[in-house]
Design an enzyme around this catalytic site. Structure first.
Site, short mmCIF file in Angstrom:
data_model
loop_
_atom_site.label_atom_id
_atom_site.label_comp_id
_atom_site.label_asym_id
_atom_site.label_seq_id
_atom_site.Cartn_x
_atom_site.Cartn_y
_atom_site.Cartn_z
N LYS A 1 0.94 -1.22 -0.09
CA LYS A 1 -0.01 -0.05 -0.10
C LYS A 1 0.91 1.19 -0.02
O LYS A 1 1.72 1.41 0.94
CB LYS A 1 -0.96 -0.03 1.19
CG LYS A 1 -1.57 1.31 1.54
CD LYS A 1 -2.44 1.28 2.73
CE LYS A 1 -3.14 2.79 3.05
NZ LYS A 1 -3.46 2.79 4.52
N LYS B 1 -9.52 13.30 8.17
CA LYS B 1 -8.79 12.99 9.63
C LYS B 1 -8.90 14.29 10.47
O LYS B 1 -8.97 15.47 10.00
CB LYS B 1 -7.67 12.38 9.40
CG LYS B 1 -7.45 11.14 8.77
CD LYS B 1 -6.07 10.64 8.56
CE LYS B 1 -5.96 9.53 8.12
NZ LYS B 1 -6.41 8.07 8.96
N ASP C 1 1.64 6.61 5.59
CA ASP C 1 0.72 5.50 5.04
C ASP C 1 1.36 4.93 3.75
O ASP C 1 0.61 4.07 3.23
CB ASP C 1 -0.60 6.30 4.72
CG ASP C 1 -1.65 5.52 5.04
OD1 ASP C 1 -1.72 4.34 5.84
OD2 ASP C 1 -2.84 5.80 4.70
N ASP D 1 -11.76 7.25 4.13
CA ASP D 1 -10.63 7.35 4.93
C ASP D 1 -10.21 5.64 5.08
O ASP D 1 -9.12 5.37 5.61
CB ASP D 1 -10.77 7.88 6.36
CG ASP D 1 -9.33 7.89 7.13
OD1 ASP D 1 -8.49 8.09 6.37
OD2 ASP D 1 -9.38 8.00 8.35
N GLU E 1 -9.16 3.83 2.94
CA GLU E 1 -8.68 3.81 1.33
C GLU E 1 -7.53 2.96 1.08
O GLU E 1 -7.61 2.41 -0.24
CB GLU E 1 -8.31 5.54 0.91
CG GLU E 1 -6.68 5.60 1.51
CD GLU E 1 -6.47 5.51 2.94
OE1 GLU E 1 -5.44 4.97 3.17
OE2 GLU E 1 -7.25 5.70 3.66
N ARG F 1 -7.48 -0.38 1.54
CA ARG F 1 -8.25 -1.67 0.81
C ARG F 1 -8.81 -1.27 -0.58
O ARG F 1 -8.69 -2.37 -1.33
CB ARG F 1 -9.32 -2.08 1.91
CG ARG F 1 -10.62 -1.09 1.85
CD ARG F 1 -11.32 -1.14 3.18
NE ARG F 1 -10.61 -0.97 4.43
CZ ARG F 1 -11.07 -0.99 5.68
NH1 ARG F 1 -12.41 -1.67 5.82
NH2 ARG F 1 -10.35 -0.25 6.60
#
Length: 500
Positions: free
Chosen positions: A271, A283, A294, A353, A355, A357
């Site tokens: 990811k 957020k 992330d 949020d 996102e 997946r």
């Protein structure tokens, strides 16, 4: 830091030319190296420990200067704690001791010789201890100061560490192990560097540039898909995440062919959300700077590819990173939107949020073309996993027991542990949507499990495992930064597969 291995018997330590020596004390018991130095100094080492009240706790260090009868100007003593009944250190204590020993040697010393490979460690061989010491040394000496206007002076860091072994006959084994440990440490440091980059630098295109750089020497072939190509493939779920960003999404494939031509590859899918505002489901502002991490799943895949290339691992590996920036704007995806995945399944996006997946499900469908032996995806996926496991263990989800066991064992061997969580069909109903085939969130309970259950719907064609590294990929607080996990776990998993 430069690393080396040398055959130095304990009896020869006192005359060794290194300016610093590292020896261990287990509680009140001197290691073989420390015992030899104590004898050479006619008891001065033990007397200095007693006067200092040194009790040998794990990771405790004490520098002793100018001991009589010892050529080295500094003897650094590091505690391991009292040995347990088994007579062997746990991997966790071993890790702590090794890190502490490197950090405690003043950089101005320049060079040091470590005798820690002589310590008894549970489940270890000399080769694994040398490999561990090499990667731990690189971990301990890691710095990220690219954006500091005043750089640390060169003398702040130890320039060279030599690992001592007692038996010259084992020198070849130790040198090979050192190389493998350096490969792990280099891959982990590369992943840390990528994670620590600011998000105005490390956008999706930056990650594809880093991948292309790995392929410059021809050992890794690199293919990059932009949004037009992804649109043609029907990757609308992935594209929904980047819809609000000025930076184009990228799907990057790195292919390393180290095994036999007909061998099915192991595929790693990372990811790569280079910054996650949460999109329209914004957020909270506090701590949002950490959302640059992330993309640590993608960074770990890049780190692994860099390491196996250096190690010339005899295995076919494909690394795929799904890169996007999740931003709010007039073109951003809205809660309630329904999009079609590459697999043909439709998704109702209830929370923008969630996102990770969304980019992974299309990437997991895409990798079917490689006819993989196994697929492991790596993602900073859920805050729920942080609540469940904290910063100690990554969450491991798999529908295949054998693959899960391989990954768990690899993590145990290198102290980069994971903990298995369920992917039971009982949880799938939480993802039901009245309007689409699946919703992208499953409600307030079992958040990390329902995220894995969502991914499982796209992995029917191959053995699959998912690592949720939201708690382990970076540290918060004053010492915040990328950890480079789970690069060691993944590399040990691949090494074991290559050996078979």
């Amino acid at each position: 830091m430069d690393l080396a291995v040398a055959a130095v018997a304990p009896a020869a330590l006192a005359l060794d030319k290194h300016p610093a020596l590292i020896v261990a004390v287990s509680g009140k018991t001197l290691s073989a190296g420390a015992t030899a130095l104590d004898a050479a100094s006619e008891g001065a080492l033990a007397m200095a420990l007693a006067h200092a009240g040194f009790d040998g706790k794990a990771g405790q260090t004490l520098p002793l200067y100018s001991l009589p009868g010892i050529k080295a100007g500094l003897v650094l003593v590091v505690g391991t704690g009292a040995l347990p009944d088994s007579g062997e250190l746990s991997l966790q204590v071993w890790h702590k001791v090794a890190l502490a020993s490197v950090k405690a040697v003043p950089g101005k010393i320049g060079k040091a010789l470590s005798t820690l490979a002589e310590l008894p460690v549970a489940g270890s061989s000399l080769a694994s201890r040398i490999s561990d010491l090499a990667r731990f040394a690189l971990e301990a000496s890691y710095r990220f100061d690219n954006y500091k206007s005043k750089k640390p002076e060169a003398g702040d860091l130890l320039a060279r560490l030599t690992l001592a072994i007692a038996d010259k006959a084992e020198l070849k084994i130790a040198k090979d192990a050192l190389i493998w440990g350096q490969c792990i440490g280099t891959g982990q440091s590369f992943a840390r560097d990528l994670g620590n980059q600011p998000p105005n630098v490390a956008y999706p295109g930056y990650l594809s540039e880093m991948a292309r750089a790995l392929g410059d020497d021809g050992s890794v072939s690199v293919d990059v898909l932009g949004e037009a190509e992804m649109h043609k493939l029907g990757m609308h779920c992935l594209l929904s995440v980047s819809a609000g960003s000025a930076h184009e999404a990228q799907l990057v494939t790195m292919t390393y062919n180290g095994g036999k031509a007909k061998d099915a590859p192991v595929v790693l899918v990372g990811k790569g959300i280079t910054f996650d505002t949460g999109g329209i489901s914004l957020k909270p502002g506090a701590g949002m700077d950490e959302m640059k991490y992330d993309m640590c799943g993608a960074a770990s895949v890049l780190g692994v590819m860099a390491a196996i290339k250096l190690a010339k691992l005899k295995l076919n590996v494909v690394g795929v990173i799904a890169c996007a920036e999740n931003m709010p704007s007039g073109t951003a995806t809205r809660p309630g939107d329904i999009v079609k995945t590459m697999s043909g399944q439709t998704v109702e996006i209830l929370n923008t949020d969630a996102e990770g997946r969304l980019v992974l499900c299309d990437a997991l469908t895409y990798v079917e073309r490689f006819k993989p032996a196994a697929v492991v995806d790596i993602a900073t996926l859920t805050g729920a996993c942080v609540v469940a496991l904290g910063k100690v263990a990554s969450g491991l989800f798999s529908t295949q027991d054998a693959l899960a066991d391989e990954l768990l064992a690899a993590g145990q061997r290198v102290d980069d542990r994971a903990w298995r969580m369920p992917v039971w069909d009982d949880y799938q109903e939480l993802l039901d949507s009245p309007f689409a085939d699946i919703a992208n969130i499953g409600g307030p309970t079992a958040g990390s499990i329902t995220a894995a259950c969502y991914l499982a719907r796209f992995t029917k064609a191959y053995p699959w495992a998912h690592l949720d590294i939201a708690g382990t990929a970076w540290l918060s607080g004053a010492q915040k930064g990328s950890t480079g996990r789970p690069v060691p776990l993944l590399l040990e998993f691949l090494r074991a597969r290559a050996a078979v």
